[in-house]
Design a protein around this motif. Structure first.
Motif, short mmCIF file in Angstrom:
data_model
loop_
_atom_site.label_atom_id
_atom_site.label_comp_id
_atom_site.label_asym_id
_atom_site.label_seq_id
_atom_site.Cartn_x
_atom_site.Cartn_y
_atom_site.Cartn_z
N CYS A 67 0.84 -1.20 0.00
CA CYS A 67 0.00 0.00 0.00
C CYS A 67 0.87 1.25 0.00
CB CYS A 67 -0.90 0.05 1.24
SG CYS A 67 -2.04 -1.30 1.44
N VAL A 68 0.33 2.30 -0.59
CA VAL A 68 0.95 3.62 -0.55
C VAL A 68 -0.02 4.56 0.12
CG1 VAL A 68 1.63 5.58 -1.96
CG2 VAL A 68 2.42 3.30 -2.58
N GLN A 69 0.43 5.26 1.16
CA GLN A 69 -0.40 6.22 1.87
C GLN A 69 0.08 7.62 1.54
OE1 GLN A 69 -1.29 5.33 6.01
NE2 GLN A 69 -0.94 7.47 6.57
N LEU A 70 -0.80 8.40 0.95
CA LEU A 70 -0.44 9.74 0.48
C LEU A 70 -0.94 10.79 1.46
CD1 LEU A 70 -1.30 9.19 -3.29
CD2 LEU A 70 0.93 8.98 -2.17
N HIS A 71 0.00 11.46 2.13
CA HIS A 71 -0.32 12.35 3.24
C HIS A 71 -0.19 13.82 2.90
CE1 HIS A 71 -1.35 12.18 7.48
NE2 HIS A 71 -0.98 10.93 7.54
N GLY A 72 0.02 14.11 1.60
CA GLY A 72 0.22 15.50 1.22
C GLY A 72 -0.91 16.07 0.39
N ASP A 73 -0.56 16.88 -0.60
CA ASP A 73 -1.54 17.53 -1.47
C ASP A 73 -1.61 16.85 -2.83
OD1 ASP A 73 -2.00 19.55 0.50
OD2 ASP A 73 -0.10 20.47 -0.11
N GLU A 74 -1.38 15.55 -2.85
CA GLU A 74 -1.37 14.82 -4.12
C GLU A 74 -2.72 14.94 -4.82
OE1 GLU A 74 1.44 13.07 -1.17
OE2 GLU A 74 -0.74 13.40 -1.15
N SER A 75 -2.66 15.24 -6.13
CA SER A 75 -3.87 15.48 -6.91
C SER A 75 -4.52 14.16 -7.33
CB SER A 75 -3.53 16.27 -8.17
OG SER A 75 -2.74 15.47 -9.05
N PRO A 76 -5.78 14.21 -7.76
CA PRO A 76 -6.41 13.01 -8.31
C PRO A 76 -5.65 12.47 -9.52
CG PRO A 76 -8.07 14.67 -7.83
CD PRO A 76 -6.74 15.33 -7.64
N GLU A 77 -5.08 13.38 -10.31
CA GLU A 77 -4.32 12.95 -11.49
C GLU A 77 -3.07 12.17 -11.07
OE1 GLU A 77 -7.10 16.03 -12.35
OE2 GLU A 77 -5.41 16.10 -10.94
N TYR A 78 -2.42 12.65 -10.03
CA TYR A 78 -1.25 11.96 -9.48
C TYR A 78 -1.64 10.55 -9.04
CZ TYR A 78 2.63 11.19 -6.12
OH TYR A 78 3.70 10.68 -5.42
N CYS A 79 -2.74 10.45 -8.32
CA CYS A 79 -3.21 9.14 -7.83
C CYS A 79 -3.58 8.22 -8.99
CB CYS A 79 -4.41 9.32 -6.91
SG CYS A 79 -4.06 10.25 -5.40
N ASP A 80 -4.16 8.80 -10.02
CA ASP A 80 -4.56 8.01 -11.18
C ASP A 80 -3.35 7.38 -11.86
OD1 ASP A 80 -6.30 6.89 -13.04
OD2 ASP A 80 -6.31 8.67 -14.31
N VAL A 81 -2.31 8.18 -12.04
CA VAL A 81 -1.09 7.65 -12.65
C VAL A 81 -0.47 6.58 -11.75
CG1 VAL A 81 1.25 8.21 -13.38
CG2 VAL A 81 -0.63 9.76 -13.94
N LEU A 82 -0.42 6.84 -10.47
CA LEU A 82 0.18 5.90 -9.53
C LEU A 82 -0.58 4.58 -9.48
CD1 LEU A 82 2.43 5.51 -7.45
CD2 LEU A 82 0.92 6.54 -5.74
N SER A 83 -1.90 4.66 -9.63
CA SER A 83 -2.71 3.44 -9.55
C SER A 83 -2.55 2.55 -10.77
CB SER A 83 -4.19 3.81 -9.38
OG SER A 83 -4.70 4.40 -10.56
N ASP A 84 -1.90 3.09 -11.77
CA ASP A 84 -1.72 2.32 -13.01
C ASP A 84 -0.25 2.29 -13.39
OD1 ASP A 84 -2.43 0.79 -15.13
OD2 ASP A 84 -3.26 2.41 -16.33
#
Length: 219
Positions: free
Chosen positions: A71-88
């Motif tokens: 798992c990756v826990q994102l504790h900052g201001d990461e955008s939805p776009e950032y999360c989308d790229v990371l999830s794939d």
């Protein structure tokens, strides 16, 4: 409810022997619980969580690969776009083919953190609904995490989503009664796990094994 013990740094094997569901390792250098080194081999039932704060995708992916993070826990201001790229991650164009192949072997879930004090605008969750696996609600404070006090859990009665979430922020033995009461409320319906950290420490990163064991048994 599942149990996550975060801020691991020192007595990792002792905590792992208690069989929590998740162990969290902080890769944010300003944190007093910053983890560097090698994570010892853990029971397969325990998921390793890497905690990041506004880090580059390249850095996060390196740590996923290095430590085989679940798992990756994102504790900052990461955008939805950032999360989308990371999830794939399989679609990322990485130059090292062997590095890419190793990443493909790791199924990594994403936890996005949101901080709460006395109120919260749940509209902030909507852009993340389809790009993360879990939300985590922590106490709003001076630090990204590990502030040592709880927020008003009544805020969660307005939780509009069906996505499972982690409940964090100053949870210790003294909160057991409140947790049991919380579990009776509608607000807890999608509470998937409790995240504990600073209330079970003798110093940052060194956990109190007896108290963690008692807490787990009481849950």
């Amino acid at each position: 409810m599942k149990l996550k013990v975060c801020g691991m740094k020192y007595n990792i094997d002792e905590v792992a022997a208690l069989q929590p569901d998740y162990l969290g390792f902080i890769f944010h250098k300003p944190s007093s619980r910053y983890f560097e080194g090698t994570i010892p081999e853990l029971p397969k039932s325990i998921k390793k969580v890497g905690v990041f704060v506004n880090h580059s995708l390249e850095f996060v992916l390196e740590k996923i690969n290095e430590h085989q993070l679940s798992c990756v826990q994102l504790h900052g201001d990461e955008s939805p776009e950032y999360c989308d790229v990371l999830s794939d991650v399989c679609d990322l164009e990485l130059s090292d083919e062997s590095y890419q192949n190793n990443l493909n072997k790791v199924q990594t879930e994403i936890i996005k953190v949101f901080s709460i004090k006395d109120k919260f605008n749940f509209d902030a969750l909507k852009p993340y609904e389809n790009v993360v696996d879990y939300f985590l609600f922590d106490t709003k404070g001076k630090l990204p995490g590990g502030n040592g006090y709880t927020f008003n859990w009544d805020v969660l009665k307005d939780y509009p989503s069906t996505k499972p979430y982690f409940l964090s922020g100053g949870i210790g033995l003294n909160e057991l009664k409140n947790i049991k009461e919380f579990k009776k409320t509608s607000a807890s319906k999608f509470c998937y796990a409790l995240d504990v950290n600073s209330k079970f420490e003798t110093k940052p990163g060194l956990k109190k094994i007896d108290e963690l064991e008692k807490f787990k048994d009481e849950l």
